[in-house]
Design a protein around this motif. Sequence first.
Motif, mmCIF file in Angstrom:
data_model
loop_
_atom_site.group_PDB
_atom_site.id
_atom_site.type_symbol
_atom_site.label_atom_id
_atom_site.label_comp_id
_atom_site.label_asym_id
_atom_site.label_seq_id
_atom_site.Cartn_x
_atom_site.Cartn_y
_atom_site.Cartn_z
ATOM 1 N N ASP A 35 -100.738 -74.086 -44.164
ATOM 2 C CA ASP A 35 -101.904 -73.237 -44.142
ATOM 3 C C ASP A 35 -102.201 -73.926 -45.699
ATOM 4 O O ASP A 35 -101.991 -74.814 -46.079
ATOM 5 C CB ASP A 35 -101.830 -72.161 -44.053
ATOM 6 C CG ASP A 35 -101.231 -71.114 -45.425
ATOM 7 O OD1 ASP A 35 -100.608 -71.680 -46.013
ATOM 8 O OD2 ASP A 35 -101.096 -69.899 -44.958
ATOM 9 N N HIS A 46 -102.721 -72.384 -48.580
ATOM 10 C CA HIS A 46 -102.079 -71.895 -49.479
ATOM 11 C C HIS A 46 -100.282 -72.697 -49.641
ATOM 12 O O HIS A 46 -99.379 -72.009 -49.995
ATOM 13 C CB HIS A 46 -101.650 -70.352 -49.574
ATOM 14 C CG HIS A 46 -103.260 -69.790 -49.293
ATOM 15 N ND1 HIS A 46 -104.418 -69.700 -50.449
ATOM 16 C CD2 HIS A 46 -103.815 -69.155 -48.285
ATOM 17 C CE1 HIS A 46 -104.525 -68.708 -49.805
ATOM 18 N NE2 HIS A 46 -105.278 -68.600 -48.637
ATOM 19 N N ARG A 102 -98.246 -72.855 -46.627
ATOM 20 C CA ARG A 102 -97.100 -71.442 -46.408
ATOM 21 C C ARG A 102 -97.199 -71.936 -45.333
ATOM 22 O O ARG A 102 -98.030 -72.886 -44.560
ATOM 23 C CB ARG A 102 -97.817 -70.041 -46.128
ATOM 24 C CG ARG A 102 -97.150 -69.249 -47.251
ATOM 25 C CD ARG A 102 -97.678 -67.553 -46.538
ATOM 26 N NE ARG A 102 -99.411 -67.747 -45.993
ATOM 27 C CZ ARG A 102 -100.272 -67.463 -47.002
ATOM 28 N NH1 ARG A 102 -100.143 -66.725 -48.114
ATOM 29 N NH2 ARG A 102 -101.658 -66.369 -46.124
ATOM 30 N N GLN A 104 -95.811 -72.787 -41.585
ATOM 31 C CA GLN A 104 -96.101 -72.240 -39.971
ATOM 32 C C GLN A 104 -95.489 -72.676 -39.260
ATOM 33 O O GLN A 104 -95.461 -73.929 -38.952
ATOM 34 C CB GLN A 104 -97.195 -72.029 -39.324
ATOM 35 C CG GLN A 104 -98.769 -71.775 -40.750
ATOM 36 C CD GLN A 104 -99.928 -71.354 -40.629
ATOM 37 O OE1 GLN A 104 -100.743 -70.931 -41.047
ATOM 38 N NE2 GLN A 104 -100.037 -73.122 -40.087
ATOM 39 N N SER A 148 -90.416 -72.038 -46.533
ATOM 40 C CA SER A 148 -91.177 -71.220 -45.811
ATOM 41 C C SER A 148 -92.192 -72.016 -46.534
ATOM 42 O O SER A 148 -93.634 -71.373 -46.047
ATOM 43 C CB SER A 148 -90.575 -70.194 -46.150
ATOM 44 O OG SER A 148 -90.900 -69.364 -47.701
ATOM 45 N N GLN A 149 -92.001 -72.629 -47.761
ATOM 46 C CA GLN A 149 -92.803 -72.976 -48.378
ATOM 47 C C GLN A 149 -93.439 -74.968 -48.808
ATOM 48 O O GLN A 149 -92.145 -74.996 -48.150
ATOM 49 C CB GLN A 149 -93.069 -72.105 -50.069
ATOM 50 C CG GLN A 149 -93.972 -71.166 -50.201
ATOM 51 C CD GLN A 149 -94.854 -70.580 -49.685
ATOM 52 O OE1 GLN A 149 -95.608 -71.923 -49.881
ATOM 53 N NE2 GLN A 149 -95.326 -69.616 -49.427
#
Length: 844
Positions: free
Chosen positions: A722, A724, A726, A728, A786-787
Amino acid sequence: MRDYRRNRTGCHGRWARLQQPPVWRIMSPPAVRRQQGIMNGHPAALPPDRLLTPCDPASFWFETTAELADTDIIIGQPRALEAIQLGLKVAQKGFNVFVLGPPGSGKLTAARELAERIAATQPPPSDWCYVNNFANPAQPKALRLPAGWGRHLAHDMEVVVEDLVSALPAAFEGEEYRSRAEKIEQQAREREAEAVNRLRAEALRSRIALIETPTGFAFAPMQRDQDEIISPDQFQNLSDQERQAIETTVADLQQQLQKILRQFPAWRKEARGKLKALNREIAEFTVSHQFADLKARYASLPGVIEYLNLAQADIIEHTESFLPKAEGVISLFEGPQKAPAQRYRINLVVDHSELTAAPVVQEDLPTHGNLIGRIEHQAHMGALVTDFTMIRPGALHKANGGYLLLDARKLLSQPFAWETLKRALHAGEIRIEALERSLSLISTTSLEPEPIPLDLKVILFGERMLYFLLDIYDPEFPEFFKIAADFEEVLPRDADSIELYARMVATLARREKLRPLHREAVARIVEHASRRTGDSEKLSAHLRSLADLMREADFYAGSDGRNLITAADVEHAISRRIYRSDRLRNRVQEAIRRGLIFVDTEGAVAGQINGLSVFQLNDFAFGQPSRITATTRPGSGRILDIEKETELGGALHSKGVLILGNFLASRYSGAQGFSVAASLVFEQSYGGVDGDSASLAELCAVLSSIAEVPIRQSLAITGSVDQHGRVQPIGGVNEKIEGFFDVCAARGLTGDHGVIIPAANVVHLMLRRDVVQAAAEGKFHVYAVSQVDEALELLTGIPVGRRDETGVFPEGSLNRKVEERLKDFAAVLRSLQKSGEETGGEKH
């Protein structure tokens, strides 16, 4: 980079070989820290027990499915089953059911079973017959009878007519009838003769003879003293006075004769009337005797009694059709000769004599005629003729009073069938009408059978797309189908569901007459069902594929002479099904091995990364690594999506590229502006690319190109990102991991190979056992992030870095390298802009 690979490899302990259920060696402290998610500052590889959630056969209390009781084939569908039951039980108009779900999900089986259960509590509906309308044969009458009575009425009427075929001729050939008929005829003859004789006697008194000739009657004068007729010569020798007197007398007698002859037709008509009355009396006596028992048998059915009275009167009126006919030439312009029984036959269109409950009918070819019935025709002398006996029922007739199941796709693909069904439901009656007549394509006269009242529940089943299209484009659809039963494609995977799933497998095996399954085979089926969903916490509800798998496993068990289906048989069936479908996958893998498709699995390259794609071929999906490259240069901040520019990229892929562009601009623009131009492409991609699951890989490739930091080619990555940063979840995670694993395994696993996936996809992992085994041995790794920063550290081996309180990235961090390179780009752009302004000024 070489030292990094050695350190990363050294972080992994050795795992014991995977068992069933899996048993692992005690982990070393580094492995414990790895399982907790951190190792040397960045994400650790997932432990093998996170890559596959096996089903432990020891958790089953049974040894084989023969020990399990039957259960419903459809499990885990409470919402859909409740909807179907509601629709079938509500009596109000319009509460028909549309069962929606993917093909093979068991929706038809569930709908039929529920309909049969409810139908079993209801009595069979009425029989329906079509009979002759004696007043207007073009409009046959519909006759309603209790279930099973229609067949008896048809048989009884046939027997009565057959008896009359012999009884009526016998009655008219009897001694009583002949004597009474002869008496009527004799009286008629005597009456005529008496009138003629009176006239003859009167004529004789005047010496005039009444002579009968072949052409009629004639008068002739007689001699005075003799009974002989005067010859013409003698008559001419008479005096004029005598001749005139004779002529006057003859003229008067002729008038009397004409008066008598004019009475003959009336007398003969009177005689025929008496003969007809005699015929009717004889026919009434014979027919009434035959119909007396029939009427007594159906006295409780007013409609039948009314028809029997009409049929009895018509038989009496047309008695001659039962009598032998004189031989002669039949006119070619008459219709086909039919037996007397044809006119009085009972056309039983709906017979429920063998039913003990309401009917449940499935029509596999729902055409216009198959739904509402049809009127057949018979060719005669180049023309088509028909009558009420050629009326044939449709599916609505057969299911009337019960339940009708129709495939929505087949119904909609037949011309005007959908409109025909709606018209019947709206009118509440079945009106048999030829399609060409309803469309006014022909204007010839045909039968118009009396409509039959319609009272049934229609169950349509089809894909979700059909349901929503009908709901959107047909305003009448909600009026007729108020209930939607939506079938789940997956079931939760917990202890209760697995137990119920095992019972369903046992029930299905018995229904299909398959061998019992060993509990290890059931466990393997459960794992396969979970793999089909792409989720370790779900089970597939696709009954068709489950049944097909069990049938194939049963075949292999029989081929090996076993009485049980074992886990090996199930595994063999799974592997052979994949083998039959993976020709294209093998071709792709071969092209990669031969170097025709470039996929690097060693070394490190800046601006190049291994992305992962999934191909779906019917029921078989496989993953393929794709080389994604990025180039960067000074520019205005635009990221060029080559796939989109060449019209090979879909909307979702373009969306992913725009999102990563906004992430880059947000993180690095600062005071200097985002002064970069980048281009992205899937190398050696010759077909369409869609989806945003490569956006994480593309972002990493762009950052690698900007910072000129190489990316490990021994890793592949998948995930959506996304604005930011993150990561997905994406789909097809198992196939993607296995696709890269197969490429690495073919070249030789070194311990550096692995795949980076979104952390949210860990629950979806149901990898093949060879992949899990390689992970247990430290030869292959699966990382969950996750990042985007976590992915970058795994791919580059250097820390990403965060801004400190002064807003500066740490020295040597990836972000610092990116930012410095962007500053260089900005400087280049300013320099070019300044040079352009100076050049422009000189020209001016």
